[in-house]
Design an enzyme around this catalytic site. Structure first.
Site, PDB file in Angstrom:
ATOM      1  N   LYS B  79       0.780  -1.189  -0.168  1.00  0.00           N
ATOM      2  CA  LYS B  79       0.068   0.024   0.077  1.00  0.00           C
ATOM      3  C   LYS B  79       0.880   1.135   0.055  1.00  0.00           C
ATOM      4  O   LYS B  79       1.934   1.441   0.679  1.00  0.00           O
ATOM      5  CB  LYS B  79      -0.809   0.114   1.302  1.00  0.00           C
ATOM      6  N   SER B 154      -9.934   2.197   2.826  1.00  0.00           N
ATOM      7  CA  SER B 154      -8.852   2.935   1.963  1.00  0.00           C
ATOM      8  C   SER B 154      -7.913   1.951   1.120  1.00  0.00           C
ATOM      9  O   SER B 154      -7.445   2.209   0.394  1.00  0.00           O
ATOM     10  CB  SER B 154      -8.185   3.716   2.743  1.00  0.00           C
ATOM     11  N   SER B 178      -9.845  -0.168   7.088  1.00  0.00           N
ATOM     12  CA  SER B 178      -9.299  -0.227   5.839  1.00  0.00           C
ATOM     13  C   SER B 178      -8.652  -1.411   5.267  1.00  0.00           C
ATOM     14  O   SER B 178      -8.294  -1.276   3.899  1.00  0.00           O
ATOM     15  CB  SER B 178      -8.417   1.101   5.531  1.00  0.00           C
TER      16      SER B 178
END
Lengths: 95, 489
Positions: B79, B154, B178
């Site tokens: 990420k 997210s 997330s």
């Protein structure tokens, strides 16, 4: 609680943000809606409860205060929007 | 055989038997990324060229008889909020569009020590604020099960990349759901560890008392393997906890007889899609069949927890994001002349609408006159939430809820309505508020073929219990053998 335009501008100023007129309108509505929802915390049965600031037990964590050198100066400075003589450059602060 | 369909433990088996080489594995993934990225849009920065170079170097070592680790040469995706030395870490923000971290996050040092290969930095909501990945400055990631829908967020890029077989596994972060929510929406396994189990050093801070690094994998066994790599105390993160070294793969056991499962009825009520609810009920019935002791109970905290979450997370974010001043982190407004203008114009130009919204909310709840009514009250509710979970864990080993109230929604359907987007976190935020571990495992699909996730919550540092609970279910139900993403347009 009603959020006013003055309040939004005051908050934006504290947060170092400049808002356009249409943003002001939008954020007043958003903030109002979110705060109306967030008010539910005032109905929670919290009589006599302490506050919690972190997920785990709050205690001091100590370590030896030893100097460690970080040698990637170029790596740090490559992120400076402006630099001069291995320093981050900003405009004059005092006249 | 399609190499990219395999789990990491299956790849390890084939490497051991010399059926596959490191080069073949990485080539397969690089080709898959090339093929699928145009429609999935999961990557902010692709590292496929340097990845192939690394793969060849590791293969050479093996060919020369040098000893390498069990995970050497296995690809991974990261990420884009986790700092990677020498490679851009953008947080999906214009503010950090050109930011290159001068050091590696501790989790990256661990990944690199295993000689794993980072094939790229994955898309996300800007500064991890959002539940759909639509708030990325760069691109909108699509859900591989239906390209007109969001992957969740997210960590939507991480979830979509694993789901679409573009990487075998990935790292993400979870502040309010997330990891678990996008894992559920993309039909993969997602684990958010206990706060403090994994170092946050080098993770770009959003809400420091809630943020935690975790994993996305194709199955629970891989999840245990990758958790073994990233867990552990780090003196650079004073909130990281030393719980000694554990081997989470030892928890991969099918026998759950006598396991005490608590089912909190408030998490199955209003706002939960009926298909999600019915799927969870079937899963719980399966646990009963397998010998678990299931009991319904009351845990009436979800709404308080959600409000508390948005107060605390935004307050912490407004403070953490104060560092973006136009001086140290790449972006400076070309219009700014004075120091004050550098702060204001740079921030106003480079933060997206959602980030500004949360900074404003956070600044408001911390400001004089409102601090007690919102922030202090939220911190008290945080104590309440923790107490309620403590009580529950006296009676139960795990708590099971839906991960998300709905399956993946259409792109654009919530992005202009912040409150509706926030409600998507209703099932997950309590876990962060209390600092607990939670895992999402796929447990079925809805009538449109979209995956549904089951959230298993454990007590602090009881990752073994939730891994075992998830593994036993997965082995019994075999989701991956029945369902696959279709890339429907």
């Amino acid at each position: 609680m009603q959020v006013s335009k003055e309040e939004i501008l005051h908050i934006a100023n504290l947060a170092q943000l400049e808002l356009k007129d249409e943003e002001i309108e939008k954020y007043i509505l958003n903030l109002q809606e979110i705060l109306d929802f967030a008010n539910i915390v005032n109905n929670a049965p919290t009589e006599g409860l302490d506050i919690t600031i972190g997920a785990n037990e709050a205690k001091n964590i100590f370590r030896k205060d030893e100097v460690k050198t970080f040698d990637n100066i170029e790596g740090l400075l490559q992120n400076a929007p402006e630099q001069d003589k291995h320093m981050f450059k900003i405009p004059k602060v005092l006249d | 055989m399609d190499i990219t369909e395999l789990t990491v433990h299956e790849l390890q088996g084939k490497l051991k038997n010399k059926e596959l080489t490191i080069t073949q594995i990485n080539e397969a993934y690089v080709n898959r990324i090339k093929e699928k990225e145009p429609e999935v849009q999961a990557f902010i920065t692709e590292l496929t060229d340097q990845g192939m170079k690394q793969a060849k170097q590791i293969q050479n070592k093996i060919d020369n008889g040098e000893k390498v680790g069990d995970l050497a040469g296995i690809p991974i995706g990261i990420k884009d909020i986790i700092c990677t030395k020498g490679v851009k870490t953008t947080c999906a923000s214009k503010m950090l569009e050109n930011f290159i971290a001068p050091y590696d996050a501790t989790v990256m040092e661990k990944i690199n020590a295993e000689e794993m290969i980072d094939l790229g930095k994955l898309n996300m909501d800007e500064f991890a604020m959002g539940g759909s990945t639509e708030y990325s400055y760069f691109k909108k990631t699509r859900n591989p099960w239906d390209l007109s829908r969001v992957p969740g967020g997210s960590s939507g890029g991480s979830a979509a990349a694993v789901s679409a077989n573009m990487v075998p596994w990935a790292l993400g972060t979870d502040t309010g759901g997330s990891i678990r929510q996008p894992a559920a929406l993309c039909g993969v396994v997602g684990l958010k560890p206990t706060y403090g189990l994994v170092s946050r050093y080098g993770l770009v801070a959003f809400a420091s008392s809630l943020d935690q690094v975790g994993v996305f994998t194709k199955d629970v066994q891989d999840c245990a393997i990758l958790l073994n790599v990233i867990a552990g105390h780090d003196e650079k993160d004073t909130t990281s906890v030393d719980v000694g070294s554990k081997d989470y793969t030892k928890s991969l056991q099918k026998d759950i007889k006598g396991l005490r499962i608590g089912v909190p009825k408030e998490f199955y009520g209003e706002g939960i899609n009926p298909e999600v609810k019915s799927c969870l009920e079937t899963a719980i019935a399966k646990y009963k069949e397998m010998g678990a002791e299931v009991e319904e109970f009351s845990l009436d905290i979800a709404k308080y927890a959600l409000a508390t979450y948005y107060i605390i997370a935004c307050a912490e974010a407004s403070s953490n994001l104060g560092r973006y001043d136009g001086i140290r982190y790449t972006y400076r407004s070309p219009e700014a002349k004075t120091l004050k203008e550098i702060y204001k114009k740079s921030r106003s130009e480079a933060f997206g609408a959602e980030v500004k919204r949360r900074i404003i909310l956070g600044t408001y709840v911390l400001s004089s006159g409102y601090y007690d009514a919102y922030y202090k009250k939220a911190q008290q509710v945080r104590t309440l939430v923790m107490n309620e979970f403590n009580k529950a864990f006296e009676k139960y080993d795990v708590i099971i809820t839906p991960t998300s109230p709905t399956t993946a929604f259409k792109l654009g359907s919530k992005s202009n309505n912040p409150m509706e987007m926030y409600l998507a976190d209703i099932c997950t935020v309590s876990v962060n508020i209390a600092g607990l571990p939670g895992i999402s495992v796929p447990c079925g699909v809805d009538s449109e073929g979209m995956p549904i996730g089951m959230q298993i919550i454990g007590n602090k540092f009881c990752e073994e219990t939730i891994i075992k609970t998830a593994y036993a279910y997965e082995q019994e139900t075999k989701f991956r053998e029945k369902y696959k993403p279709t890339f429907k347009k």
